[in-house]
Design a protein around this motif. Structure first.
Motif, PDB file in Angstrom:
ATOM      1  N   SER A   1       0.838  -1.196   0.000  1.00 46.07           N
ATOM      2  CA  SER A   1       0.000   0.000   0.000  1.00 46.07           C
ATOM      3  C   SER A   1       0.875   1.250   0.000  1.00 46.07           C
ATOM      4  CB  SER A   1      -0.915   0.015   1.237  1.00 46.07           C
ATOM      5  OG  SER A   1      -0.146  -0.009   2.418  1.00 46.07           O
ATOM      6  N   VAL A   2       0.266   2.346  -0.427  1.00 47.32           N
ATOM      7  CA  VAL A   2       0.932   3.646  -0.371  1.00 47.32           C
ATOM      8  C   VAL A   2      -0.042   4.591   0.302  1.00 47.32           C
ATOM      9  CG1 VAL A   2       1.901   5.546  -1.716  1.00 47.32           C
ATOM     10  CG2 VAL A   2       2.181   3.194  -2.520  1.00 47.32           C
TER      11      VAL A   2
ATOM     12  N   PRO B   1      -8.451   1.654   6.499  1.00 46.93           N
ATOM     13  CA  PRO B   1      -8.191   0.236   6.226  1.00 46.93           C
ATOM     14  C   PRO B   1      -6.798  -0.152   6.724  1.00 46.93           C
ATOM     15  CG  PRO B   1      -9.101   1.327   4.292  1.00 46.93           C
ATOM     16  CD  PRO B   1      -8.854   2.393   5.297  1.00 46.93           C
TER      17      PRO B   1
ATOM     18  N   ASN C   1      -3.412   0.793   5.255  1.00 45.66           N
ATOM     19  CA  ASN C   1      -3.119   2.224   5.164  1.00 45.66           C
ATOM     20  C   ASN C   1      -2.875   2.819   6.546  1.00 45.66           C
ATOM     21  OD1 ASN C   1      -4.149   1.689   2.623  1.00 45.66           O
ATOM     22  ND2 ASN C   1      -5.172   3.663   2.452  1.00 45.66           N
TER      23      ASN C   1
HETATM   24  C1  LIG Z   1      -5.668   3.301   1.122  1.00 48.87           C
HETATM   25  O1  LIG Z   1      -4.573   3.219   0.240  1.00 48.87           O
HETATM   26  C2  LIG Z   1      -4.927   3.001  -1.097  1.00 48.87           C
HETATM   27  C3  LIG Z   1      -3.671   2.881  -1.889  1.00 48.87           C
HETATM   28  O2  LIG Z   1      -2.825   1.933  -1.372  1.00 48.87           O
HETATM   29  C4  LIG Z   1      -5.760   4.142  -1.604  1.00 48.87           C
HETATM   30  O3  LIG Z   1      -6.185   3.869  -2.923  1.00 48.87           O
HETATM   31  C5  LIG Z   1      -6.955   4.325  -0.712  1.00 48.87           C
HETATM   32  O4  LIG Z   1      -7.666   5.478  -1.096  1.00 48.87           O
HETATM   33  C6  LIG Z   1      -6.551   4.461   0.741  1.00 48.87           C
HETATM   34  N1  LIG Z   1      -7.737   4.518   1.547  1.00 48.87           N
HETATM   35  C7  LIG Z   1      -7.885   5.385   2.544  1.00 48.87           C
HETATM   36  C8  LIG Z   1      -9.187   5.353   3.249  1.00 48.87           C
HETATM   37  O5  LIG Z   1      -7.012   6.147   2.881  1.00 48.87           O
END
Ligand SMILES: *[C@@H]1O[C@H](CO)[C@@H](O)[C@H](O)[C@H]1NC(C)=O
Ligand SMILES: *[C@@H]1O[C@H](CO)[C@@H](O)[C@H](O)[C@H]1NC(C)=O
Ligand SMILES: *[C@@H]1O[C@H](CO)[C@@H](O)[C@H](O)[C@H]1NC(C)=O
Ligand SMILES: *[C@@H]1O[C@H](CO)[C@@H](O)[C@H](O)[C@H]1NC(C)=O
Ligand SMILES: *[C@@H]1O[C@H](CO)[C@@H](O)[C@H](O)[C@H]1NC(C)=O
Ligand SMILES: *[C@@H]1O[C@H](CO)[C@@H](O)[C@H](O)[C@H]1NC(C)=O
Ligand SMILES: *[C@@H]1O[C@H](CO)[C@@H](O)[C@H](O)[C@H]1NC(C)=O
Ligand SMILES: *[C@@H]1O[C@H](CO)[C@@H](O)[C@H](O)[C@H]1NC(C)=O
Ligand SMILES: *[C@@H]1O[C@H](CO)[C@@H](O)[C@H](O)[C@H]1NC(C)=O
Ligand SMILES: *[C@@H]1O[C@H](CO)[C@@H](O)[C@H](O)[C@H]1NC(C)=O
Length: 767
Positions: free
Chosen positions: A97-98, A299, A302
């Motif tokens: 994830s980023v 999540p 993240n």
């Molecule tokens: C979590 O990270 C993903 C990318 O890795 C991103 O697309 C997503 O929007 C993020 N969700 C939140 C709630 O920050």
């Protein structure tokens, strides 16, 4: 040092900034390596430069952009990136994830609410302490604002050599003017690259970052000394609450990992730094990580606290976090992943009480830690702040005693009533003092009800509850010349009911995974006295030139390290227990009854429920002998992620190895010590497994049905013949016909052998 700091800041600011550039964490899961040499660490860093370089076009550009490489247990890096690029990198097969390097908050009501109470005596009965040798084998890490190393709470008298397994260091340990560790405070590090990255792209003007693990705030000194402070005689706040200060594991070794700095737009602890601290603390060899911080729930992949604590858990380290101070609304709890131990806050049976005497002969009990008091028996004119407002101030602002809203010509020589809300409670007192008022009555609003906090006010003061505030207002309105007096504070013990839930304590349900009950537990978090920094006054306001060695503060930040200290005892007693087993022991032995043998209430004296306190209020004496535990391993958590729908590829990276998700694992069957079914249609069966950690014996199930639900346990009796024997059981929950309420209902299952009561909350909503 100031010079080099300003230089650094200017340098960062002068770099060309692009609108969409900000700092990100690129999380790549776990390392597959075991113990690594310096050479291998170098290789890992190079692999990060290569990966980012493949996007940026050059290895050197990548090297400039990356400000952290996570090389020990956590794999990944933090870098300044453009948003589009960040999204692209997220699709790389080696990337889990980023996410943005966001700020998190410390979980105290400190700056807006200050109070006072003690950590010793009743809460930690000596038998648990003695059994667990005061936590002497445990190393507790704290992720916070650093520590004041000269505090007596970190004195090392009587401590033997540091455990050889300790690999940490003490940064800034120079002999002159440096930060000195000892055999108690064995480690100190600071992490501020993520903070500086955020500062460089913010409009904030803070320039006070000092490259040192020293605590210039007070929060970190308070939390770490609560978890593992040494015994200190004659500790008090202005002479109140005098006693022996000590942490939950007073013989434990402690280490600070400073990740929180002066706030940028209200946030003080940045993701990239928090992750770096986790990576380092795991490698240093700590046993427990206490983190009284949190952001918005997100999540798991993240969420830097979820990621960091997962890696810690894998290494057998239990991570304890605060639930947040956003109560009393539902769904406000944070740090909700099942491998974190999440702590709510409640009161103790101690008060710093004073009395408000009204001219009509009525008297009202309040609290304060103000060192000054009014002349005994003397009455002063009494006014509401609205009555003495400045002409140019609004009634609404004046009621709260905001800055410059009180007219000194009208307030001089009077006792002024201020209403709770918005601005810091101690600042209200300062405003009254500035306007020449002789005293303050601080009255709660409807939402804060009976939650009273004893603060180190600068003038004689009394904090009173909501209904008593109305009483004072009624009296003021009833007579032409209202008058009042405030008595001196005295410390009182045996207050009841206690505990009750603090209104600020964040509540369930869990908004990320409603099947996992959060918070897990509650512990004292109102008016807690512990060590403090000497770089700030006890109110943390610029006007406060006083300095104290101990201070009283409130928040789930304060309850969290109480649990960390108790975990330290269990860790010393049972060094081979898993984090899940220790957490289960503390949860299943918690109490839901207060000191008048009634169900624990909220701050409005209404019965509380598991969304307030999880399993209940911690009972350390019972926790050291739980009888049975609900144990879990890393595999259980991976199955949980599978069941949540996280993809197998990401899980494999998280885990550092191929992971085959089971076809049929239900989140409801995660072997958690509480049971939550958020959407029950007709009937469902959930499974749990308990492990015998006591003596051979026969446990019988006792069930308290949630309203409108019937529960069937199979088998109803579990017999254990050996230590560590495991037995599974099924709970079949069924909606009673015609009883669907579409509200959460609460029950319990208690496995009892006649002595041990292994108790779990059951939380159900029928659809
Ligand atoms: C979590 O990270 C993903 C990318 O890795 C991103 O697309 C997503 O929007 C993020 N969700 C939140 C709630 O920050
Ligand atoms: C003192 O600080 C230096 C530099 O950070 C470090 O290398 C050394 O290990 C520290 N000493 C102790 C005792 O922690
Ligand atoms: C603390 O040590 C670090 C290097 O370990 C150094 O960069 C920093 O300037 C030192 N800070 C102070 C206040 O001495
Ligand atoms: C600074 O940024 C914050 C959040 O981005 C914003 O709320 C605030 O108004 C800004 N302040 C100034 C002075 O621009
Ligand atoms: C009211 O006026 C005084 C005097 O000009 C000023 O100092 C104060 O800030 C003003 N207060 C408010 C709330 O605007
Ligand atoms: C305030 O305290 C009084 C006792 O002094 C108590 O009777 C009352 O219920 C409390 N009010 C609230 C809102 O809890
Ligand atoms: C007292 O009078 C003020 C001003 O009229 C009013 O706002 C307040 O509600 C009154 N208090 C009570 C308890 O009725
Ligand atoms: C306590 O619970 C009652 C009933 O749910 C609710 O109305 C009240 O607002 C709660 N009080 C606090 C301070 O949370
Ligand atoms: C999967 O779970 C469902 C519901 O628990 C059950 O009915 C089914 O038999 C299970 N299938 C397998 C292959 O275990
Ligand atoms: C277990 O519960 C029973 C029944 O409520 C009670 O009598 C007993 O004292 C409890 N045991 C412990 C150790 O709390």
């Amino acid at each position: 040092m100031r010079l080099s700091f300003f230089f650094l800041l200017l340098f960062v600011l002068q770099e060309p900034t692009f609108a969409k550039q900000s700092s990100y964490v690129v999380y790549m899961g776990a390392h597959s390596h075991g113990e690594m040499s310096q050479y291998d660490l170098h290789q890992v860093k190079e692999s990060h430069y290569d990966l980012l370089g493949s996007f940026l076009g050059s290895h050197d550009t990548a090297k400039d952009a990356i400000f952290y490489s996570y090389t020990r247990h956590i794999n990944g890096f933090a870098a300044i990136l453009e948003e589009e690029l960040a999204l692209e990198i997220a699709n790389h097969p080696n990337v889990v994830s980023v996410f943005q390097n966001k700020g998190r908050k410390l979980h105290t009501t400190r700056s807006w609410s200050f109070l006072g109470l003690e950590t010793d005596g009743e809460i930690f009965p000596s038998s648990a302490w003695e059994k667990a040798r005061y936590g002497e084998d445990t190393i507790i890490a704290n992720l916070d604002t650093g520590v004041w190393p000269e505090s007596k709470s970190f004195g090392d008298e009587g401590f033997g050599p540091i455990q050889p397994r300790w690999k940490g260091i003490c940064q800034n340990n120079t002999s002159v003017g440096g930060f000195k560790c000892n055999r108690k405070l064995i480690g100190a590090r600071y992490f501020n690259k993520g903070y500086l990255a955020a500062l460089s792209t913010s409009n904030s003007s803070h320039t006070t970052t000092i490259n040192s693990p020293r605590d210039y705030d007070g929060h970190g000194t308070h939390t770490l000394s609560t978890a593992g402070g040494s015994f200190v005689r004659d500790a008090s706040v202005f002479g109140f609450g005098k006693g022996i200060a000590k942490g939950g594991s007073p013989r434990a070794r402690v280490a600070t990992y400073k990740v929180c700095w002066p706030p940028i737009n209200g946030d003080e602890c940045y993701d990239a730094d928090v992750l770096a601290a986790f990576d380092m603390a795991i490698a240093d060899g700590v046993d427990i990580i206490s983190a009284s911080i949190g952001g918005n729930p997100s999540p798991y992949f993240n969420d830097t606290l979820a990621i960091g604590s997962f890696h810690a858990t894998k290494k057998g380290i239990l991570v304890v976090c605060s639930a947040g101070n956003s109560g009393p609304m539902d769904g406000t709890v944070v740090n909700v992943s099942p491998w974190i131990f999440t702590v709510g806050a409640s009161t103790m049976d101690r008060e710093f009480s004073d009395w408000v005497l009204l001219g009509n002969g009525k008297y009202i009990k309040g609290e304060s830690l103000a060192p000054k008091s009014l002349q005994a028996g003397k009455y002063y004119p009494l006014v509401s702040a609205a009555q003495v407002k400045a002409l140019n101030a609004s009634v609404e602002e004046a009621k709260l005693c905001k800055s410059r809203t009180i007219d000194p010509r009208k307030a001089r020589g009077k006792i002024v009533v201020c209403i709770r809300g918005d601005n810091a409670r101690v600042d209200k007192g300062q405003q009254v003092a500035l306007a020449g008022g002789v005293g303050m009555i601080l009255a709660n609003d409807h939402d804060t009800a009976n939650e009273i906090l004893a603060d180190p006010h600068v003038l004689p003061a009394s904090h009173i509850n909501y209904s008593n505030g109305i009483l004072v207002s009624t009296y003021i309105n009833s007579t032409k010349f209202p008058k009042a007096s405030i008595t001196r504070t005295s410390t009182r013990l045996g207050i009841n009911p206690a505990p009750f839930m603090a209104a600020f304590s964040s509540k369930g349900p869990n908004t990320i995974t409603p099947e996992i009950l959060k918070p897990d537990i509650t512990a004292p978090g109102v008016s807690v006295i512990a060590a403090y920094t000497e770089a700030q006054g006890p109110t943390n306001q610029v006007f406060d030139k006083r300095r104290v060695q101990f201070n009283s503060i409130s928040g789930t930040s304060m309850s969290c390290p109480h649990i960390s200290g108790i975990v330290g005892l269990l860790k010393t007693l049972y060094p081979h227990w898993s984090p899940a087993a220790i957490k289960s022991a503390i949860m299943t032995t918690a109490s839901v009854i207060d000191n008048v043998h009634e169900p624990i209430t909220n701050a409005s004296n209404i019965q509380a429920n598991p969304f307030h306190y999880g399993a209940g209020h911690v009972q350390p004496n019972r926790a050291v002998d739980p009888g049975l535990v609900y144990d879990m391993t890393t595999t259980d958590y991976l199955n949980f992620l599978c069941a949540l729908g996280y993809n197998e590829k990401s899980i494999a990276l998280f885990h550092a190895g191929h992971y085959l998700c089971p076809k049929n694992f239900s989140i409801l069957d995660l072997n958690y010590p509480s049971i939550t079914v958020p959407r029950l249609k007709n009937t469902i069966t959930v499974t749990r497994t308990v492990k015998n950690v006591g003596s051979p014996g026969k446990y019988k199930a006792h069930v308290q049905n949630p309203r409108g639900i019937s529960i069937f346990v199979s088998p109803p009796i579990l017999e254990f013949t050996t230590l560590c024997q495991e037995k599974s059981f099924h709970l079949t929950l069924e909606v009673v016909k015609g009883k669907i309420s579409k509200n959460y209902a609460f029950g319990r299952i208690i496995w009892s052998d006649g002595y041990h009561n292994v108790s779990s909350p059951i939380v159900v909503m029928a659809m």
